[in-house]
Design an enzyme around this catalytic site. Structure first.
Site, PDB file in Angstrom:
ATOM      1  N   LYS A  93       0.878  -1.173   0.000  1.00 53.00           N
ATOM      2  CA  LYS A  93       0.000   0.000   0.000  1.00 53.00           C
ATOM      3  C   LYS A  93       0.905   1.209   0.000  1.00 53.00           C
ATOM      4  CE  LYS A  93      -2.827   2.907   2.681  1.00 53.00           C
ATOM      5  NZ  LYS A  93      -3.283   3.259   4.021  1.00 53.00           N
ATOM      6  N   GLY A 154      -7.810   9.244   9.542  1.00 49.88           N
ATOM      7  CA  GLY A 154      -8.093   9.432  10.961  1.00 49.88           C
ATOM      8  C   GLY A 154      -9.177  10.459  11.264  1.00 49.88           C
ATOM      9  N   ALA A 181      -9.153   5.293   4.211  1.00 51.59           N
ATOM     10  CA  ALA A 181      -8.989   6.493   5.038  1.00 51.59           C
ATOM     11  C   ALA A 181     -10.265   7.306   5.197  1.00 51.59           C
ATOM     12  CB  ALA A 181      -7.903   7.407   4.503  1.00 51.59           C
ATOM     13  N   GLY A 182     -10.460   7.777   6.399  1.00 50.47           N
ATOM     14  CA  GLY A 182     -11.532   8.735   6.674  1.00 50.47           C
ATOM     15  C   GLY A 182     -12.836   8.134   7.159  1.00 50.47           C
ATOM     16  N   ASN A 203      -8.759   1.882  10.156  1.00 50.06           N
ATOM     17  CA  ASN A 203      -7.966   1.573  11.345  1.00 50.06           C
ATOM     18  C   ASN A 203      -8.495   2.363  12.543  1.00 50.06           C
ATOM     19  OD1 ASN A 203      -5.966   0.934  13.216  1.00 50.06           O
ATOM     20  ND2 ASN A 203      -4.273   1.327  11.877  1.00 50.06           N
TER      21      ASN A 203
END
Lengths: 253, 323
Positions: A93, A154, A181-182, A203
Protein backbone atom coordinates in the site's frame (compact mmCIF):
# COMPACT_ATOMS: atom_id res chain seq x y z
CA UNK A 1 -16.31 -9.59 -8.04
CA UNK A 2 -13.02 -7.95 -8.90
CA UNK A 3 -9.74 -9.46 -7.78
CA UNK A 4 -6.74 -7.80 -6.15
CA UNK A 5 -3.72 -8.77 -8.21
CA UNK A 6 -5.19 -12.22 -8.73
CA UNK A 7 -6.46 -12.65 -5.17
CA UNK A 8 -10.17 -12.92 -4.43
CA UNK A 9 -10.87 -11.70 -0.92
CA UNK A 10 -13.21 -13.52 1.47
CA UNK A 11 -14.34 -10.25 2.96
CA UNK A 12 -14.21 -6.71 1.58
CA UNK A 13 -12.81 -5.46 4.89
CA UNK A 14 -9.18 -4.47 5.31
CA UNK A 15 -8.12 -3.51 8.81
CA UNK A 16 -5.07 -1.69 10.12
CA UNK A 17 -2.90 -3.02 12.94
CA UNK A 18 -1.78 0.23 14.61
CA UNK A 19 -2.95 1.92 17.81
CA UNK A 20 -4.82 -0.90 19.54
CA UNK A 21 -4.80 -0.85 23.35
CA UNK A 22 -2.89 -4.16 23.21
CA UNK A 23 -2.01 -6.89 20.71
CA UNK A 24 -4.64 -9.09 22.38
CA UNK A 25 -7.33 -6.53 21.59
CA UNK A 26 -6.01 -6.36 18.04
CA UNK A 27 -6.33 -10.12 17.66
CA UNK A 28 -9.87 -10.08 19.07
CA UNK A 29 -10.84 -7.18 16.79
CA UNK A 30 -9.60 -8.99 13.70
CA UNK A 31 -11.46 -12.14 14.69
CA UNK A 32 -14.66 -10.18 15.34
CA UNK A 33 -14.44 -8.25 12.07
CA UNK A 34 -13.78 -11.13 9.70
CA UNK A 35 -11.31 -8.87 7.87
CA UNK A 36 -9.42 -10.58 5.05
CA UNK A 37 -6.47 -8.20 4.89
CA UNK A 38 -4.27 -6.71 7.62
CA UNK A 39 -2.29 -3.59 6.82
CA UNK A 40 0.92 -3.05 8.71
CA UNK A 41 3.31 -0.14 8.83
CA UNK A 42 6.92 -1.06 8.43
CA UNK A 43 8.47 2.26 9.26
CA UNK A 44 8.41 1.94 12.98
CA UNK A 45 7.81 -1.72 13.49
CA UNK A 46 11.32 -2.63 12.43
CA UNK A 47 13.96 -3.71 14.86
CA UNK A 48 15.16 -6.76 16.68
CA UNK A 49 12.68 -9.28 17.88
CA UNK A 50 9.98 -8.57 15.31
CA UNK A 51 7.51 -9.76 17.93
CA UNK A 52 4.78 -7.48 16.67
CA UNK A 53 5.34 -8.43 13.03
CA UNK A 54 4.94 -12.06 14.05
CA UNK A 55 1.65 -11.26 15.80
CA UNK A 56 0.40 -9.71 12.56
CA UNK A 57 1.50 -12.80 10.61
CA UNK A 58 -0.24 -14.97 13.16
CA UNK A 59 -3.56 -13.34 12.26
CA UNK A 60 -3.40 -15.75 9.33
CA UNK A 61 -4.84 -13.37 6.72
CA UNK A 62 -3.34 -11.46 3.78
CA UNK A 63 -0.76 -8.88 4.84
CA UNK A 64 -0.66 -5.56 3.05
CA UNK A 65 2.42 -3.65 4.22
CA UNK A 66 2.21 0.11 3.86
CA UNK A 67 4.57 3.02 3.55
CA UNK A 68 2.76 5.13 6.17
CA UNK A 69 4.60 8.25 7.18
CA UNK A 70 6.69 8.53 3.99
CA UNK A 71 6.81 12.03 2.58
CA UNK A 72 8.55 11.47 -0.72
CA UNK A 73 8.94 8.83 -3.41
CA UNK A 74 12.46 7.81 -2.39
CA UNK A 75 11.46 7.12 1.21
CA UNK A 76 8.39 5.19 0.06
CA UNK A 77 10.38 3.06 -2.39
CA UNK A 78 12.97 2.14 0.26
CA UNK A 79 10.23 1.28 2.75
CA UNK A 80 8.43 -0.84 0.13
CA UNK A 81 11.60 -2.79 -0.59
CA UNK A 82 12.14 -3.41 3.12
CA UNK A 83 8.51 -4.51 3.47
CA UNK A 84 8.88 -7.01 0.66
CA UNK A 85 11.85 -8.58 2.45
CA UNK A 86 10.21 -8.63 5.89
CA UNK A 87 6.73 -9.82 4.93
CA UNK A 88 7.59 -11.77 1.76
CA UNK A 89 4.84 -10.22 -0.34
CA UNK A 90 4.78 -8.09 -3.46
CA UNK A 91 1.75 -6.25 -2.16
CA UNK A 92 2.41 -2.70 -1.03
CA UNK A 93 0.00 0.00 0.00
CA UNK A 94 1.77 3.03 -1.31
CA UNK A 95 1.38 6.13 0.81
CA UNK A 96 3.28 9.28 -0.09
CA UNK A 97 2.06 12.01 2.21
CA UNK A 98 1.94 15.50 0.73
CA UNK A 99 0.65 17.54 3.63
CA UNK A 100 1.44 17.08 7.29
CA UNK A 101 -1.95 18.24 8.59
CA UNK A 102 -4.45 16.76 6.17
CA UNK A 103 -2.23 13.76 5.34
CA UNK A 104 -3.43 14.03 1.77
CA UNK A 105 -1.32 12.23 -0.80
CA UNK A 106 1.37 13.97 -2.83
CA UNK A 107 0.12 13.02 -6.32
CA UNK A 108 3.47 13.64 -8.00
CA UNK A 109 5.56 11.64 -5.54
CA UNK A 110 2.89 8.93 -5.56
CA UNK A 111 3.05 8.57 -9.34
CA UNK A 112 6.86 8.50 -9.31
CA UNK A 113 6.96 5.79 -6.69
CA UNK A 114 4.13 3.81 -8.32
CA UNK A 115 6.02 3.71 -11.64
CA UNK A 116 9.26 2.58 -10.02
CA UNK A 117 7.66 -0.02 -7.79
CA UNK A 118 5.39 -1.45 -10.53
CA UNK A 119 8.43 -1.82 -12.79
CA UNK A 120 10.19 -3.58 -9.90
CA UNK A 121 7.46 -6.23 -9.71
CA UNK A 122 5.42 -4.83 -6.82
CA UNK A 123 1.62 -5.08 -6.73
CA UNK A 124 0.93 -1.47 -5.86
CA UNK A 125 -2.15 -0.33 -3.92
CA UNK A 126 -1.83 3.46 -4.19
CA UNK A 127 -3.46 5.67 -1.56
CA UNK A 128 -4.86 8.42 -3.76
CA UNK A 129 -7.57 11.04 -3.93
CA UNK A 130 -10.75 10.81 -6.03
CA UNK A 131 -8.95 12.67 -8.85
CA UNK A 132 -9.76 10.92 -12.10
CA UNK A 133 -6.74 12.18 -14.00
CA UNK A 134 -4.37 10.97 -11.32
CA UNK A 135 -6.22 7.64 -11.31
CA UNK A 136 -5.59 7.25 -15.05
CA UNK A 137 -1.91 8.07 -14.58
CA UNK A 138 -1.59 5.52 -11.78
CA UNK A 139 -3.22 2.88 -13.98
CA UNK A 140 -0.83 3.82 -16.81
CA UNK A 141 2.02 3.42 -14.30
CA UNK A 142 0.98 -0.20 -13.75
CA UNK A 143 -1.41 -0.01 -10.78
CA UNK A 144 -4.25 -2.55 -11.01
CA UNK A 145 -5.91 -1.43 -7.77
CA UNK A 146 -6.75 2.08 -6.58
CA UNK A 147 -7.30 3.23 -3.02
CA UNK A 148 -9.13 6.55 -3.08
CA UNK A 149 -9.61 8.28 0.24
CA UNK A 150 -13.01 8.82 1.78
CA UNK A 151 -11.72 11.73 3.88
CA UNK A 152 -8.40 12.62 5.54
CA UNK A 153 -6.73 9.76 7.45
CA UNK A 154 -8.09 9.43 10.96
CA UNK A 155 -10.79 12.10 10.49
CA UNK A 156 -13.78 9.74 10.66
CA UNK A 157 -15.81 11.94 8.32
CA UNK A 158 -16.87 9.22 5.91
CA UNK A 159 -17.25 9.78 2.16
CA UNK A 160 -16.46 13.46 1.78
CA UNK A 161 -16.85 13.88 -1.96
CA UNK A 162 -19.56 11.52 -3.09
CA UNK A 163 -19.77 13.04 -6.54
CA UNK A 164 -16.02 12.64 -7.11
CA UNK A 165 -16.00 9.08 -5.82
CA UNK A 166 -19.04 8.08 -7.91
CA UNK A 167 -17.42 9.57 -11.01
CA UNK A 168 -14.18 7.74 -10.30
CA UNK A 169 -15.98 4.43 -9.80
CA UNK A 170 -17.86 4.87 -13.07
CA UNK A 171 -14.78 5.91 -15.01
CA UNK A 172 -12.78 2.74 -14.35
CA UNK A 173 -15.28 -0.12 -14.11
CA UNK A 174 -12.60 -2.83 -14.36
CA UNK A 175 -10.27 -1.53 -11.67
CA UNK A 176 -10.78 -2.82 -8.13
CA UNK A 177 -11.08 0.08 -5.73
CA UNK A 178 -10.74 0.28 -1.97
CA UNK A 179 -12.01 3.23 0.00
CA UNK A 180 -9.06 3.98 2.23
CA UNK A 181 -8.99 6.49 5.04
CA UNK A 182 -11.53 8.74 6.67
CA UNK A 183 -14.20 6.21 7.63
CA UNK A 184 -15.62 6.61 11.12
CA UNK A 185 -18.80 4.56 11.21
CA UNK A 186 -19.98 1.21 9.88
CA UNK A 187 -22.62 3.08 7.83
CA UNK A 188 -19.74 4.75 5.95
CA UNK A 189 -18.38 1.33 5.03
CA UNK A 190 -21.78 0.05 3.87
CA UNK A 191 -22.20 3.28 1.92
CA UNK A 192 -18.88 2.74 0.11
CA UNK A 193 -19.79 -0.79 -0.90
CA UNK A 194 -23.28 0.29 -1.99
CA UNK A 195 -21.59 2.85 -4.26
CA UNK A 196 -19.79 0.01 -6.00
CA UNK A 197 -16.42 0.06 -4.28
CA UNK A 198 -14.84 -3.33 -3.80
CA UNK A 199 -13.53 -3.00 -0.28
CA UNK A 200 -12.84 -0.58 2.56
CA UNK A 201 -9.72 -0.08 4.64
CA UNK A 202 -9.88 1.42 8.11
CA UNK A 203 -7.97 1.57 11.34
CA UNK A 204 -8.80 4.53 13.63
CA UNK A 205 -12.55 3.93 13.41
CA UNK A 206 -11.96 0.67 15.27
CA UNK A 207 -8.99 1.50 17.49
CA UNK A 208 -10.34 4.86 18.68
CA UNK A 209 -13.73 3.42 19.59
CA UNK A 210 -14.37 2.86 23.28
CA UNK A 211 -14.84 -0.84 22.56
CA UNK A 212 -12.63 -1.66 19.56
CA UNK A 213 -13.72 -5.31 19.38
CA UNK A 214 -17.42 -4.43 19.25
CA UNK A 215 -16.75 -1.76 16.64
CA UNK A 216 -14.73 -4.22 14.56
CA UNK A 217 -17.69 -6.58 14.61
CA UNK A 218 -20.00 -3.74 13.60
CA UNK A 219 -17.79 -3.00 10.58
CA UNK A 220 -17.75 -6.69 9.68
CA UNK A 221 -21.56 -6.70 9.68
CA UNK A 222 -21.70 -3.42 7.74
CA UNK A 223 -19.53 -4.71 4.90
CA UNK A 224 -21.72 -7.83 4.73
CA UNK A 225 -24.79 -5.59 4.52
CA UNK A 226 -23.18 -3.40 1.88
CA UNK A 227 -22.13 -6.40 -0.21
CA UNK A 228 -25.54 -8.03 0.00
CA UNK A 229 -27.29 -4.78 -0.84
CA UNK A 230 -25.13 -4.28 -3.90
CA UNK A 231 -25.78 -7.83 -5.11
CA UNK A 232 -29.51 -7.32 -4.51
CA UNK A 233 -29.67 -4.56 -7.16
CA UNK A 234 -30.96 -1.60 -5.14
CA UNK A 235 -34.14 0.12 -6.25
CA UNK A 236 -32.49 3.43 -7.05
CA UNK A 237 -33.82 6.91 -6.37
CA UNK A 238 -37.07 8.32 -7.79
CA UNK A 239 -38.35 11.86 -7.85
CA UNK A 240 -41.98 10.90 -7.27
CA UNK A 241 -43.52 9.15 -4.35
CA UNK A 242 -44.77 5.69 -5.30
CA UNK A 243 -47.23 4.03 -2.95
CA UNK A 244 -46.41 0.48 -2.01
CA UNK A 245 -50.12 -0.33 -1.72
CA UNK A 246 -52.43 0.28 -4.71
CA UNK A 247 -54.91 3.11 -4.08
CA UNK A 248 -57.64 1.80 -6.37
CA UNK A 249 -59.98 -0.49 -4.56
CA UNK A 250 -58.81 0.64 -1.14
CA UNK A 251 -61.62 0.51 1.33
CA UNK A 252 -62.97 3.79 2.65
CA UNK A 253 -63.22 3.60 6.34
CA UNK B 1 20.30 -19.87 53.70
CA UNK B 2 17.65 -17.47 52.48
CA UNK B 3 13.93 -18.08 52.12
CA UNK B 4 13.73 -16.55 48.64
CA UNK B 5 16.19 -15.50 45.93
CA UNK B 6 15.25 -12.57 43.71
CA UNK B 7 16.96 -12.14 40.35
CA UNK B 8 16.63 -8.66 38.88
CA UNK B 9 16.86 -5.38 40.79
CA UNK B 10 14.45 -3.28 38.76
CA UNK B 11 11.21 -1.85 40.06
CA UNK B 12 9.44 -5.26 40.03
CA UNK B 13 12.19 -7.18 41.80
CA UNK B 14 12.90 -4.50 44.37
CA UNK B 15 9.28 -3.92 45.29
CA UNK B 16 8.76 -7.67 45.63
CA UNK B 17 11.82 -7.78 47.88
CA UNK B 18 10.48 -4.95 49.98
CA UNK B 19 7.02 -6.54 50.34
CA UNK B 20 8.47 -9.96 51.23
CA UNK B 21 10.94 -8.48 53.72
CA UNK B 22 8.06 -6.73 55.51
CA UNK B 23 6.48 -10.17 55.90
CA UNK B 24 9.57 -11.38 57.72
CA UNK B 25 11.09 -13.49 54.95
CA UNK B 26 14.86 -13.56 54.40
CA UNK B 27 16.03 -12.62 50.93
CA UNK B 28 18.90 -12.50 48.55
CA UNK B 29 18.85 -10.14 45.55
CA UNK B 30 21.04 -10.76 42.52
CA UNK B 31 21.40 -8.55 39.46
CA UNK B 32 23.97 -8.98 36.72
CA UNK B 33 24.41 -5.19 36.63
CA UNK B 34 24.23 -4.47 40.34
CA UNK B 35 22.01 -1.74 41.81
CA UNK B 36 19.45 0.06 39.62
CA UNK B 37 20.84 2.48 37.04
CA UNK B 38 20.65 3.30 33.34
CA UNK B 39 20.88 -0.38 32.33
CA UNK B 40 17.28 -1.06 33.42
CA UNK B 41 14.05 0.27 31.96
CA UNK B 42 12.84 1.29 35.46
CA UNK B 43 15.42 4.07 35.21
CA UNK B 44 13.67 5.70 32.26
CA UNK B 45 10.11 5.72 33.56
CA UNK B 46 7.87 8.75 34.05
CA UNK B 47 6.72 7.77 37.53
CA UNK B 48 3.09 8.76 37.04
CA UNK B 49 0.66 6.96 39.35
CA UNK B 50 -2.30 7.66 37.10
CA UNK B 51 -4.74 4.74 37.15
CA UNK B 52 -7.66 6.75 35.77
CA UNK B 53 -5.85 8.40 32.87
CA UNK B 54 -4.27 5.08 31.97
CA UNK B 55 -7.70 3.45 32.16
CA UNK B 56 -8.75 5.28 29.00
CA UNK B 57 -6.79 2.73 27.00
CA UNK B 58 -5.65 0.11 29.52
CA UNK B 59 -7.58 -2.86 30.86
CA UNK B 60 -9.88 -2.04 33.84
CA UNK B 61 -7.66 -4.30 35.97
CA UNK B 62 -4.84 -1.75 35.63
CA UNK B 63 -7.08 0.99 37.00
CA UNK B 64 -8.34 -1.13 39.88
CA UNK B 65 -4.99 -2.53 41.01
CA UNK B 66 -3.09 0.64 40.12
CA UNK B 67 -5.29 2.64 42.49
CA UNK B 68 -3.41 1.13 45.46
CA UNK B 69 0.00 2.19 44.17
CA UNK B 70 0.21 5.71 45.62
CA UNK B 71 -0.40 4.50 49.19
CA UNK B 72 2.03 1.63 48.74
CA UNK B 73 4.80 3.84 47.39
CA UNK B 74 4.24 6.48 50.06
CA UNK B 75 5.61 4.01 52.63
CA UNK B 76 8.95 3.97 50.79
CA UNK B 77 9.45 7.23 48.95
CA UNK B 78 8.08 10.71 48.45
CA UNK B 79 4.77 10.60 46.58
CA UNK B 80 3.37 13.88 45.31
CA UNK B 81 -0.41 13.79 45.43
CA UNK B 82 -1.41 16.73 43.30
CA UNK B 83 -3.39 14.95 40.63
CA UNK B 84 -2.98 14.92 36.86
CA UNK B 85 -3.89 17.64 34.41
CA UNK B 86 -5.03 16.71 30.90
CA UNK B 87 -5.19 19.33 28.19
CA UNK B 88 -5.44 19.55 24.41
CA UNK B 89 -4.78 22.30 21.93
CA UNK B 90 -7.89 24.10 20.71
CA UNK B 91 -8.03 22.28 17.41
CA UNK B 92 -7.77 18.90 19.16
CA UNK B 93 -10.73 19.56 21.43
CA UNK B 94 -12.39 16.38 20.17
CA UNK B 95 -9.58 14.40 21.80
CA UNK B 96 -10.37 16.01 25.14
CA UNK B 97 -14.07 15.24 24.86
CA UNK B 98 -13.37 11.61 24.03
CA UNK B 99 -10.86 11.29 26.89
CA UNK B 100 -13.37 12.83 29.32
CA UNK B 101 -16.08 10.42 28.22
CA UNK B 102 -13.92 7.39 28.90
CA UNK B 103 -11.82 8.41 31.89
CA UNK B 104 -12.50 7.78 35.57
CA UNK B 105 -13.39 10.42 38.18
CA UNK B 106 -12.25 13.88 37.13
CA UNK B 107 -13.27 17.54 37.09
CA UNK B 108 -13.65 19.50 33.88
CA UNK B 109 -11.72 22.77 34.05
CA UNK B 110 -12.42 26.06 32.32
CA UNK B 111 -9.69 28.62 31.67
CA UNK B 112 -9.84 30.23 35.12
CA UNK B 113 -9.89 26.91 37.00
CA UNK B 114 -6.98 25.72 34.87
CA UNK B 115 -4.99 28.87 35.55
CA UNK B 116 -5.73 28.57 39.27
CA UNK B 117 -4.24 25.06 39.29
CA UNK B 118 -1.25 25.71 37.03
CA UNK B 119 -0.67 29.44 36.42
CA UNK B 120 1.91 28.67 33.74
CA UNK B 121 -0.73 27.00 31.59
CA UNK B 122 -2.83 30.17 31.31
CA UNK B 123 -2.60 30.09 27.52
CA UNK B 124 -4.72 26.95 27.47
CA UNK B 125 -8.45 27.27 27.73
CA UNK B 126 -9.76 23.99 29.03
CA UNK B 127 -8.66 20.78 30.61
CA UNK B 128 -9.49 17.85 32.83
CA UNK B 129 -8.27 17.38 36.39
CA UNK B 130 -7.79 13.99 38.00
CA UNK B 131 -7.41 14.98 41.65
CA UNK B 132 -6.71 11.54 43.12
CA UNK B 133 -3.72 10.74 40.93
CA UNK B 134 -0.11 11.14 42.01
CA UNK B 135 3.48 10.96 40.83
CA UNK B 136 6.92 10.10 42.11
CA UNK B 137 10.51 10.43 40.99
CA UNK B 138 11.46 6.95 39.72
CA UNK B 139 15.19 7.19 40.35
CA UNK B 140 14.64 8.46 43.87
CA UNK B 141 12.04 5.74 44.43
CA UNK B 142 14.53 3.06 43.35
CA UNK B 143 17.21 4.53 45.62
CA UNK B 144 14.73 4.69 48.51
CA UNK B 145 13.76 1.06 47.96
CA UNK B 146 17.42 0.05 47.96
CA UNK B 147 17.98 2.05 51.17
CA UNK B 148 14.92 0.51 52.84
CA UNK B 149 16.22 -2.96 52.00
CA UNK B 150 19.73 -2.10 53.20
CA UNK B 151 18.24 -1.01 56.50
CA UNK B 152 17.01 -4.61 56.77
CA UNK B 153 20.48 -5.86 55.85
CA UNK B 154 19.43 -6.91 52.36
CA UNK B 155 22.02 -5.94 49.76
CA UNK B 156 22.04 -6.25 45.99
CA UNK B 157 24.75 -8.64 44.86
CA UNK B 158 26.17 -8.12 41.39
CA UNK B 159 25.98 -11.61 39.93
CA UNK B 160 24.59 -13.44 36.92
CA UNK B 161 22.23 -16.25 37.84
CA UNK B 162 19.60 -18.50 36.31
CA UNK B 163 16.73 -19.86 38.41
CA UNK B 164 17.95 -23.41 37.69
CA UNK B 165 21.25 -22.66 39.46
CA UNK B 166 19.44 -21.80 42.66
CA UNK B 167 17.79 -24.00 45.24
CA UNK B 168 14.60 -22.85 46.93
CA UNK B 169 11.96 -20.38 45.75
CA UNK B 170 13.06 -17.88 43.11
CA UNK B 171 11.53 -14.64 41.91
CA UNK B 172 12.71 -13.90 38.38
CA UNK B 173 12.19 -10.18 37.70
CA UNK B 174 14.72 -9.71 34.92
CA UNK B 175 12.39 -8.00 32.46
CA UNK B 176 13.39 -8.57 28.85
CA UNK B 177 16.13 -10.99 29.96
CA UNK B 178 13.56 -13.52 31.22
CA UNK B 179 12.87 -16.40 28.83
CA UNK B 180 9.11 -15.92 28.54
CA UNK B 181 7.76 -16.83 25.09
CA UNK B 182 4.93 -14.27 24.97
CA UNK B 183 7.04 -11.35 26.13
CA UNK B 184 7.83 -8.57 23.67
CA UNK B 185 9.59 -5.22 23.95
CA UNK B 186 7.69 -1.99 23.35
CA UNK B 187 10.16 0.76 22.69
CA UNK B 188 9.87 4.02 24.59
CA UNK B 189 11.86 7.22 24.26
CA UNK B 190 12.12 10.14 26.68
CA UNK B 191 13.98 13.37 27.28
CA UNK B 192 14.81 15.39 30.38
CA UNK B 193 14.73 19.16 30.08
CA UNK B 194 15.86 21.95 32.34
CA UNK B 195 13.45 24.88 32.04
CA UNK B 196 13.95 27.03 35.15
CA UNK B 197 11.35 29.61 33.98
CA UNK B 198 8.51 27.09 33.90
CA UNK B 199 6.64 25.93 36.96
CA UNK B 200 4.35 22.93 36.90
CA UNK B 201 3.38 21.14 40.08
CA UNK B 202 1.82 17.99 38.63
CA UNK B 203 2.07 15.79 35.54
CA UNK B 204 0.46 17.30 32.46
CA UNK B 205 -0.79 15.20 29.57
CA UNK B 206 -1.17 16.87 26.22
CA UNK B 207 -3.62 14.94 24.06
CA UNK B 208 -2.92 14.85 20.36
CA UNK B 209 -4.22 12.56 17.63
CA UNK B 210 -0.71 11.59 16.58
CA UNK B 211 1.83 12.62 19.21
CA UNK B 212 0.42 12.49 22.73
CA UNK B 213 2.89 13.72 25.33
CA UNK B 214 3.23 13.84 29.06
CA UNK B 215 5.45 16.06 31.13
CA UNK B 216 6.34 15.10 34.68
CA UNK B 217 7.87 17.79 36.88
CA UNK B 218 10.87 16.59 38.84
CA UNK B 219 11.35 19.84 40.78
CA UNK B 220 13.97 22.59 40.41
CA UNK B 221 12.90 23.33 36.85
CA UNK B 222 13.59 19.77 35.67
CA UNK B 223 10.96 18.09 33.50
CA UNK B 224 10.71 14.60 32.11
CA UNK B 225 9.11 14.39 28.66
CA UNK B 226 7.65 11.11 27.54
CA UNK B 227 7.11 8.98 25.90
CA UNK B 228 6.93 7.33 22.57
CA UNK B 229 5.37 3.88 22.34
CA UNK B 230 6.64 1.90 19.39
CA UNK B 231 6.10 -1.77 18.62
CA UNK B 232 9.76 -2.49 18.19
CA UNK B 233 12.42 -4.44 20.04
CA UNK B 234 15.21 -2.11 18.92
CA UNK B 235 17.34 -0.57 21.67
CA UNK B 236 19.20 2.15 19.77
CA UNK B 237 19.28 5.73 21.11
CA UNK B 238 16.32 8.09 20.65
CA UNK B 239 15.59 8.86 16.99
CA UNK B 240 15.53 12.37 15.57
CA UNK B 241 11.86 11.85 14.74
CA UNK B 242 10.99 11.01 18.33
CA UNK B 243 12.96 14.03 19.56
CA UNK B 244 11.11 16.27 17.11
CA UNK B 245 7.76 14.90 18.21
CA UNK B 246 8.46 15.18 21.93
CA UNK B 247 9.97 18.65 21.72
CA UNK B 248 7.28 19.96 19.35
CA UNK B 249 4.60 18.82 21.75
CA UNK B 250 6.42 20.43 24.67
CA UNK B 251 6.73 23.63 22.67
CA UNK B 252 3.01 23.55 21.91
CA UNK B 253 2.34 23.18 25.64
CA UNK B 254 4.54 26.13 26.56
CA UNK B 255 6.68 28.00 24.04
CA UNK B 256 9.31 28.65 26.71
CA UNK B 257 10.37 25.02 26.43
CA UNK B 258 12.18 26.16 23.27
CA UNK B 259 14.80 27.75 25.53
CA UNK B 260 15.13 24.78 27.85
CA UNK B 261 18.31 22.72 27.98
CA UNK B 262 18.15 19.07 27.03
CA UNK B 263 19.87 17.37 29.94
CA UNK B 264 19.36 13.81 28.92
CA UNK B 265 17.60 11.53 26.47
CA UNK B 266 16.84 7.87 26.91
CA UNK B 267 15.38 4.91 25.10
CA UNK B 268 14.64 1.41 26.30
CA UNK B 269 12.17 -1.44 25.99
CA UNK B 270 9.09 -2.00 28.11
CA UNK B 271 8.54 -5.72 28.62
CA UNK B 272 4.91 -6.52 27.75
CA UNK B 273 2.61 -9.50 27.32
CA UNK B 274 0.05 -9.56 24.47
CA UNK B 275 -2.69 -8.10 26.71
CA UNK B 276 -0.29 -5.48 28.14
CA UNK B 277 -1.18 -6.65 31.67
CA UNK B 278 1.63 -7.71 34.04
CA UNK B 279 1.82 -11.31 35.20
CA UNK B 280 3.28 -13.53 37.85
CA UNK B 281 4.03 -16.65 35.82
CA UNK B 282 4.41 -19.55 38.23
CA UNK B 283 6.31 -22.68 37.28
CA UNK B 284 7.19 -24.89 40.23
CA UNK B 285 9.32 -22.93 42.67
CA UNK B 286 10.00 -20.10 40.16
CA UNK B 287 7.78 -17.01 40.00
CA UNK B 288 8.42 -14.72 37.07
CA UNK B 289 7.25 -11.14 37.63
CA UNK B 290 7.16 -9.42 34.28
CA UNK B 291 5.24 -7.54 31.59
CA UNK B 292 4.71 -4.27 33.44
CA UNK B 293 4.58 -2.48 30.05
CA UNK B 294 4.12 1.27 30.65
CA UNK B 295 2.87 0.65 34.17
CA UNK B 296 6.06 -0.21 36.05
CA UNK B 297 5.55 2.08 39.03
CA UNK B 298 1.77 1.94 38.83
CA UNK B 299 1.63 -1.85 38.95
CA UNK B 300 4.78 -2.95 40.80
CA UNK B 301 3.11 -2.78 44.26
CA UNK B 302 0.10 -4.88 43.19
CA UNK B 303 2.29 -7.35 41.32
CA UNK B 304 4.60 -7.68 44.34
CA UNK B 305 1.67 -8.08 46.71
CA UNK B 306 0.07 -10.83 44.63
CA UNK B 307 3.39 -12.66 44.27
CA UNK B 308 3.96 -12.43 48.03
CA UNK B 309 0.40 -13.55 48.80
CA UNK B 310 0.93 -16.53 46.52
CA UNK B 311 4.22 -17.46 48.17
CA UNK B 312 2.97 -17.06 51.72
CA UNK B 313 -0.68 -18.13 51.44
CA UNK B 314 -1.04 -19.74 47.96
CA UNK B 315 -3.55 -16.98 47.15
CA UNK B 316 -4.24 -16.81 43.41
CA UNK B 317 -4.75 -13.15 42.51
CA UNK B 318 -5.76 -11.90 39.06
CA UNK B 319 -2.13 -11.49 37.99
CA UNK B 320 -1.10 -15.04 38.90
CA UNK B 321 -0.69 -17.36 35.91
CA UNK B 322 0.19 -20.93 36.84
CA UNK B 323 2.18 -22.47 34.00
Amino acid sequence: MRDFYGVMLDSPLMLGTAQYPSPSVMQQAFAASGASVATVSLRRESGQGQAFGQMVRDLGIHILPNTAGCHNAREAITTAQMAREVFETNWIKLEVIGHADTLQPDPFGLLDAAETLSADGFDVFPYTTEDQVLAQRLIDAGCRVLMPWGAPIGSGMGLNNRYGLRTLRAAFPDIPMVIDAGLGLPSHAADALEMGFDAVLLNSAVTQAGDPVAMARAFGLAVQAGTLATQADPMGVRDMGAPSTPLIGKAWL
Amino acid sequence: MHDITIIGAGVAGLFAAYDLSLRGLTLRILDRNGPPAAHGCSWWAGGMLAPYCEGVTADPLITRLGAESADAWAQVTQVTRRGTLVIALDRDRAELLRFARRAGPHDPLDASALTALEPDLATHRQGLFFPSEAHLNPRRALADLVAALQARDIHIEQATAEPDDITGPVIDARGMASPLPDLRGVRGEMAVLHAPDITLSRPVRLLHPRHPLYIVPRGNGIFMLGATQIESGARHPITARAMLELLSAAYALDTRFAESRVLETGADLRPAFPDNIPRVTVRGRVLRLNGLFRHGYLMAPALARQAADYLTHQTRGELIHED
